[in-house]
Design a protein around this motif. Structure first.
Motif, PDB file in Angstrom:
ATOM      1  N   GLU A   1      -4.786  11.829   4.404  1.00  0.00           N
ATOM      2  CA  GLU A   1      -3.733  10.850   3.812  1.00  0.00           C
ATOM      3  C   GLU A   1      -2.877  10.345   4.811  1.00  0.00           C
ATOM      4  O   GLU A   1      -2.133  11.125   5.321  1.00  0.00           O
ATOM      5  CB  GLU A   1      -3.460  11.096   2.571  1.00  0.00           C
ATOM      6  CG  GLU A   1      -3.013   9.908   1.607  1.00  0.00           C
ATOM      7  CD  GLU A   1      -2.726  10.253   0.171  1.00  0.00           C
ATOM      8  OE1 GLU A   1      -2.031   9.621  -0.406  1.00  0.00           O
ATOM      9  OE2 GLU A   1      -3.373  11.327  -0.244  1.00  0.00           O
ATOM     10  N   ILE A   2      -2.717   8.795   4.906  1.00  0.00           N
ATOM     11  CA  ILE A   2      -1.772   8.255   5.679  1.00  0.00           C
ATOM     12  C   ILE A   2      -0.586   7.766   4.940  1.00  0.00           C
ATOM     13  O   ILE A   2      -1.060   6.716   4.307  1.00  0.00           O
ATOM     14  CB  ILE A   2      -2.314   7.291   6.828  1.00  0.00           C
ATOM     15  CG1 ILE A   2      -3.476   8.182   7.724  1.00  0.00           C
ATOM     16  CG2 ILE A   2      -1.207   6.865   7.740  1.00  0.00           C
ATOM     17  CD1 ILE A   2      -4.345   7.247   8.360  1.00  0.00           C
TER      18      ILE A   2
ATOM     19  N   LEU B   1       0.754  -1.064   0.022  1.00  0.00           N
ATOM     20  CA  LEU B   1      -0.001  -0.038   0.178  1.00  0.00           C
ATOM     21  C   LEU B   1       0.796   1.389  -0.086  1.00  0.00           C
ATOM     22  O   LEU B   1       1.987   1.425   0.775  1.00  0.00           O
ATOM     23  CB  LEU B   1      -0.845  -0.056   1.242  1.00  0.00           C
ATOM     24  CG  LEU B   1      -1.878  -1.060   1.220  1.00  0.00           C
ATOM     25  CD1 LEU B   1      -2.748  -0.904   2.662  1.00  0.00           C
ATOM     26  CD2 LEU B   1      -2.794  -1.482   0.127  1.00  0.00           C
ATOM     27  N   GLY B   2       0.651   2.196  -0.961  1.00  0.00           N
ATOM     28  CA  GLY B   2       1.466   3.407  -0.998  1.00  0.00           C
ATOM     29  C   GLY B   2       0.431   4.364   0.052  1.00  0.00           C
ATOM     30  O   GLY B   2       1.658   5.148   0.710  1.00  0.00           O
ATOM     31  N   SER B   3      -0.593   4.327   0.228  1.00  0.00           N
ATOM     32  CA  SER B   3      -1.142   5.383   1.373  1.00  0.00           C
ATOM     33  C   SER B   3      -2.573   4.986   1.508  1.00  0.00           C
ATOM     34  O   SER B   3      -3.296   4.191   0.926  1.00  0.00           O
ATOM     35  CB  SER B   3      -1.031   6.735   0.815  1.00  0.00           C
ATOM     36  OG  SER B   3      -1.986   6.904  -0.389  1.00  0.00           O
ATOM     37  N   LEU B   4      -3.067   5.553   2.660  1.00  0.00           N
ATOM     38  CA  LEU B   4      -4.514   5.098   2.957  1.00  0.00           C
ATOM     39  C   LEU B   4      -5.097   6.587   3.301  1.00  0.00           C
ATOM     40  O   LEU B   4      -4.634   7.433   3.952  1.00  0.00           O
ATOM     41  CB  LEU B   4      -4.549   4.357   4.292  1.00  0.00           C
ATOM     42  CG  LEU B   4      -5.832   3.812   4.714  1.00  0.00           C
ATOM     43  CD1 LEU B   4      -6.296   2.543   4.060  1.00  0.00           C
ATOM     44  CD2 LEU B   4      -5.882   3.365   6.257  1.00  0.00           C
ATOM     45  N   ARG B   5      -6.418   6.770   2.671  1.00  0.00           N
ATOM     46  CA  ARG B   5      -7.144   7.861   2.799  1.00  0.00           C
ATOM     47  C   ARG B   5      -8.460   7.772   3.688  1.00  0.00           C
ATOM     48  O   ARG B   5      -9.091   6.890   3.236  1.00  0.00           O
ATOM     49  CB  ARG B   5      -7.424   8.641   1.544  1.00  0.00           C
ATOM     50  CG  ARG B   5      -8.273  10.161   1.646  1.00  0.00           C
ATOM     51  CD  ARG B   5      -8.253  10.726   0.119  1.00  0.00           C
ATOM     52  NE  ARG B   5      -8.793  11.937   0.290  1.00  0.00           N
ATOM     53  CZ  ARG B   5      -8.327  13.025   0.766  1.00  0.00           C
ATOM     54  NH1 ARG B   5      -6.908  12.964   0.633  1.00  0.00           N
ATOM     55  NH2 ARG B   5      -9.101  14.128   0.612  1.00  0.00           N
ATOM     56  N   ILE B   6      -8.793   8.385   4.653  1.00  0.00           N
ATOM     57  CA  ILE B   6     -10.101   8.335   5.219  1.00  0.00           C
ATOM     58  C   ILE B   6     -10.969   9.300   5.006  1.00  0.00           C
ATOM     59  O   ILE B   6     -10.522  10.697   5.136  1.00  0.00           O
ATOM     60  CB  ILE B   6      -9.710   8.101   6.760  1.00  0.00           C
ATOM     61  CG1 ILE B   6      -8.927   7.146   7.370  1.00  0.00           C
ATOM     62  CG2 ILE B   6     -10.863   8.144   7.643  1.00  0.00           C
ATOM     63  CD1 ILE B   6      -8.530   6.901   8.655  1.00  0.00           C
TER      64      ILE B   6
ATOM     65  N   ILE C   1       2.136  -0.373  12.249  1.00  0.00           N
ATOM     66  CA  ILE C   1       2.697  -0.051  11.320  1.00  0.00           C
ATOM     67  C   ILE C   1       3.081   1.450  10.874  1.00  0.00           C
ATOM     68  O   ILE C   1       3.774   1.879  10.302  1.00  0.00           O
ATOM     69  CB  ILE C   1       2.424  -1.127   9.964  1.00  0.00           C
ATOM     70  CG1 ILE C   1       0.873  -0.645   9.763  1.00  0.00           C
ATOM     71  CG2 ILE C   1       2.630  -2.369  10.437  1.00  0.00           C
ATOM     72  CD1 ILE C   1       0.562  -1.327   8.440  1.00  0.00           C
ATOM     73  N   ALA C   2       1.974   2.354  11.335  1.00  0.00           N
ATOM     74  CA  ALA C   2       2.045   3.716  11.002  1.00  0.00           C
ATOM     75  C   ALA C   2       1.186   4.336  11.869  1.00  0.00           C
ATOM     76  O   ALA C   2       0.140   4.080  12.570  1.00  0.00           O
ATOM     77  CB  ALA C   2       1.436   3.938   9.599  1.00  0.00           C
ATOM     78  N   ASP C   3       1.674   5.517  12.257  1.00  0.00           N
ATOM     79  CA  ASP C   3       1.020   6.531  13.138  1.00  0.00           C
ATOM     80  C   ASP C   3       0.975   7.997  12.310  1.00  0.00           C
ATOM     81  O   ASP C   3       1.977   8.329  11.580  1.00  0.00           O
ATOM     82  CB  ASP C   3       1.896   6.887  14.330  1.00  0.00           C
ATOM     83  CG  ASP C   3       1.560   5.699  15.262  1.00  0.00           C
ATOM     84  OD1 ASP C   3       0.746   5.320  15.809  1.00  0.00           O
ATOM     85  OD2 ASP C   3       2.731   5.025  15.354  1.00  0.00           O
TER      86      ASP C   3
END
Length: 717
Positions: free
Chosen positions: A288-289, A236-241, A269-271
């Motif tokens: 975006e995360i 995954l490159g990024s996650l968007r809520i 794995i990410a903050d």
């Protein structure tokens, strides 16, 4: 396919590559394609280099490192390939050669000499200030005299709730000088101590990932989303809520399930901090995360920290994945096969790694593989994942309770342990077993970040000796409930209280004492949002009654409502098929049991990838008899009362038995008046020597008369 002219230098390189690949193909070790579970067709229109972007279904069927991917031609020969993960370069930052700061005319002016000719895409400022909101303009110049506006009306801010923006994005370009102007008219100046320049990096192709929100769970201060990515092994490159809330700030943690020594746990794995705020009349949003990491499971957890704010409204979650590409040389046009799904094979070793840099830039034909289908001639290797695992034989005589697990499907099963079971089992659940017939079924514990609420019955329990104290009695469903948090609310508008949670515990001697479980400070004012009381417990309760108390001092008592406790969710994951003749049981409560050790970790990856069927355990069955455990269940003063009563009953029975024995047993004690004179040992010493056994029934009488200090027969006779 794009053809390369013979005069082009790349033509000779491709010829060399083709020869190397052809030789490598002839020297590949023989292998059996029928050991691969899945196959896909590659239709090659012409001979030459071929690029294949692997779809998500192929990644899901393959091993995490793609060691099992194979390409086979129409003759069944293995074709060497090169695998590429198309990732962007890591972002690099450099410090400017010069940094000067000045405050004048209601603005802060920062002058930067970049000291580089590399393209720049952004600038980040450094400051010790913790709370500010500023408007910013950025200009660029090649000579320090003529300036070009690069960014105008942008915002910089750093807020107390964690929302931070100190970077300004710029159009990609090389600049010798940068001038940054920060507006200070609306607020005091913020001291900026330095800057970093963001160099441009190469981009990488990405593909949207369809994401499903499987579950949403609310715990005090936290929202937990379980996302289904649709496939495993995605990078995954990024996650968007996405949220329609107009203004918010939330700290977010991303986690994945991972197998450890004690079962399945969640690994962060990410903050990041997501926000939507209004700065100087302009809406700023960061939803975006960034990730840039491979997720080996199809499940991803999103933990949103709400603190004292209400849960965030979430419309959808989006993500993109980086592509994985195979490059190989097709000797001739035709149909090729892409194989996947062999958990036992090792990664192939081809002689193409030295040419990887040149192959990436070589001209090739892009081929889309067909849909993933099962290999009709598949012969599974000896893999544990293909079997229904069975553990060692188990003697369940020492287990006190069990629950039936009604299985409905042949798959990986998932059982959430209910509060009743958790309260009866050991704190670390080492005594839990999954049993079919006389044999164990190996399983894994899944210890989640979820918490389930339990409503509590509360009643006033004020102590008349402490009129300034308010006390509430909280009734738990049963003793030993593994609760970790107590929550309640209050309708009182203004107060400041120290809240203490405790229980009354009885020690081994039967003495009672107060054992503190936790405490917290609770404030509430009319102008602030109402906040629930949250007490984190530092120990597991032993009883079924807790007490919450506070010292009101000279203030009126506060009103409390909505008492509830929370316990952590623990699941048992195992593989089994339904069998009415041999049902599956969940056994628990054995003080002597040790933690089970299974070989299930060898196939833990398969369990994580598989779809699970949720099973709800049936009602509890008590396997122990009351008589066999009465001595073990009595504690405190009750134990001493029991044993004292038992001793009294024995004495009475002995007295009754002696009534039925002959009275003429001693030579000198033959009348009632003289019986009491023989109680002293000095007077009775000679009389015991004259004792004669008249018949065998007096043997017991003879034994009693030899007791020291007293002639028991004469005393009771």
């Amino acid at each position: 396919m794009k053809r390369i002219p013979r005069s082009h230098p790349l033509h000779n390189f491709c010829a060399i590559v083709a020869s190397a690949i052809f030789v490598a193909a002839q020297t590949c070790l023989a292998f059996d394609p029928n050991e691969w579970r899945n196959t896909q067709t590659l239709d090659i229109p012409a001979a030459g280099l071929v690029h294949v972007n692997l779809p998500a279904t192929t990644l899901d069927a393959a091993q995490p490192g793609f060691e099992d991917l194979r390409i086979v031609d129409s003759k069944g020969d293995q074709i060497p390939y090169l695998i590429e993960r198309l990732l962007p370069d890591a972002e690099s930052m450099i410090r400017p050669a010069e940094f000067r700061s000045a405050i004048e005319n209601g603005a802060t002016h920062l002058n930067l000499k970049t000291g580089t000719r590399a393209p720049i895409v952004g600038v980040s400022l450094e400051t010790p200030a913790t709370r500010f909101m500023k408007a910013i303009d950025v200009e660029g110049s090649h000579d320090g005299t003529t300036w070009t506006k690069l960014a105008g009306g942008d915002s910089l801010f750093q807020l107390r709730n964690g929302a931070t923006k100190l970077r300004v994005s710029l159009p990609e370009g090389a600049w010798e000088f940068l001038r940054v102007t920060i507006d200070d008219l609306g607020s005091p100046p913020a001291h900026f101590t330095g800057a970093q320049l963001h160099k441009a990096r190469t981009t990488a192709p990405a593909e949207a990932v369809p994401i499903t929100i499987k579950t949403r769970d609310e715990s005090p201060g936290t929202t937990r989303l379980a996302l289904d990515l649709g496939a495993t092994n995605l990078t995954l490159g990024s996650l968007r809520i996405e949220s329609n809330e107009p203004v918010f700030t939330r700290a977010v943690t991303l986690a994945v399930p991972e197998v450890g020594d004690d079962g399945i746990r969640e690994r962060n794995i990410a903050d990041a901090v997501i926000y939507r705020v209004n700065v100087n009349g302009k809406n700023e949003a960061h939803l975006e995360i960034p990730l840039e990491s491979q997720i080996h499971t199809r499940e991803l957890f999103v933990l949103i920290r709400n603190e004292d704010s209400p849960p965030l409204s979430i419309d959808t979650v989006r993500a993109d994945r980086r592509l994985v590409r195979l490059t190989f040389f097709a000797n001739q046009p035709g149909s090729y096969s892409l194989l996947s799904g062999n958990t036992q094979c090792a990664a192939p070793r081809y002689d193409l790694s030295a040419l990887s840099g040149k192959l990436r830039n070589a001209t090739a034909t892009d081929v889309v593989p067909s849909a993933l289908v099962s290999n009709p001639n598949y012969r599974p290797p000896e893999a544990l994942a293909a079997l229904t695992l069975t553990g060692a034989q188990l003697d369940v005589a020492k287990w006190k309770f069990r629950k039936l697990l009604p299985l409905t499907q042949s798959s990986v099963q998932q059982v959430e342990l209910d509060p009743e079971l958790l309260a009866c089992s050991q704190p670390d659940q080492r005594d839990i077993r999954v049993v079919r017939g006389e044999y164990q079924l190996p399983f894994l514990f899944e210890r989640t970040s979820l918490s389930r609420p339990i409503s509590l019955n509360a009643a006033a329990a004020n102590d008349p000796k402490k009129p300034a104290f308010s006390r509430w009695s909280l009734k738990l469903p049963q003793p030993g409930l593994p609760m970790t948090r107590l929550v309640c609310a209050s309708s009182s508008p203004l107060f400041h209280r120290q809240m203490r949670l405790w229980e009354e515990v009885t020690d081994e001697r039967g003495d009672k004492f107060a054992s503190e479980l936790g405490r917290a400070t609770w404030d509430q004012t009319p102008n602030s949002p109402k906040r629930d009381l949250v007490i984190e417990l530092n120990a597991r309760p032993k009883s079924d009654t807790l007490f919450l108390e506070t010292d009101n001092g000279d203030n009126p008592a506060i009103e409390l409502r909505g008492f509830r406790s929370y316990y952590p969710v623990t699941r048992v994951v195992f593989k089994a098929t339904p069998d009415p003749a041999q049902p599956v049981w969940l056994y628990y409560d054995n003080l002597d049991a040790t933690a089970p050790r299974y070989d299930l970790t060898l196939v833990a990856g398969e369990l994580l990838k598989a779809e699970r069927t949720s099973v709800t355990a049936a009602t509890q069955e008590n396997l122990s008899s009351k008589a066999s455990f009465v001595g073990q269940t009595l504690t405190g003063s009750t134990r001493y009362i029991f044993w004292g009563a038992l001793a009294l009953v024995v004495i009475v029975l002995l007295a009754i038995m002696s009534r039925f024995l002959p009275k003429a047993v001693c030579g000198d004690c033959r009348n009632v008046a003289s019986r009491h004179s023989c109680l002293w040992p000095t007077k009775h010493a000679k009389r015991r020597e004259k004792f004669q056994i008249e018949d065998p029934r007096n043997a017991f009488h003879h034994f009693l008369c030899r007791l020291p200090f007293v002639c028991f027969v004469c005393f009771v006779g």
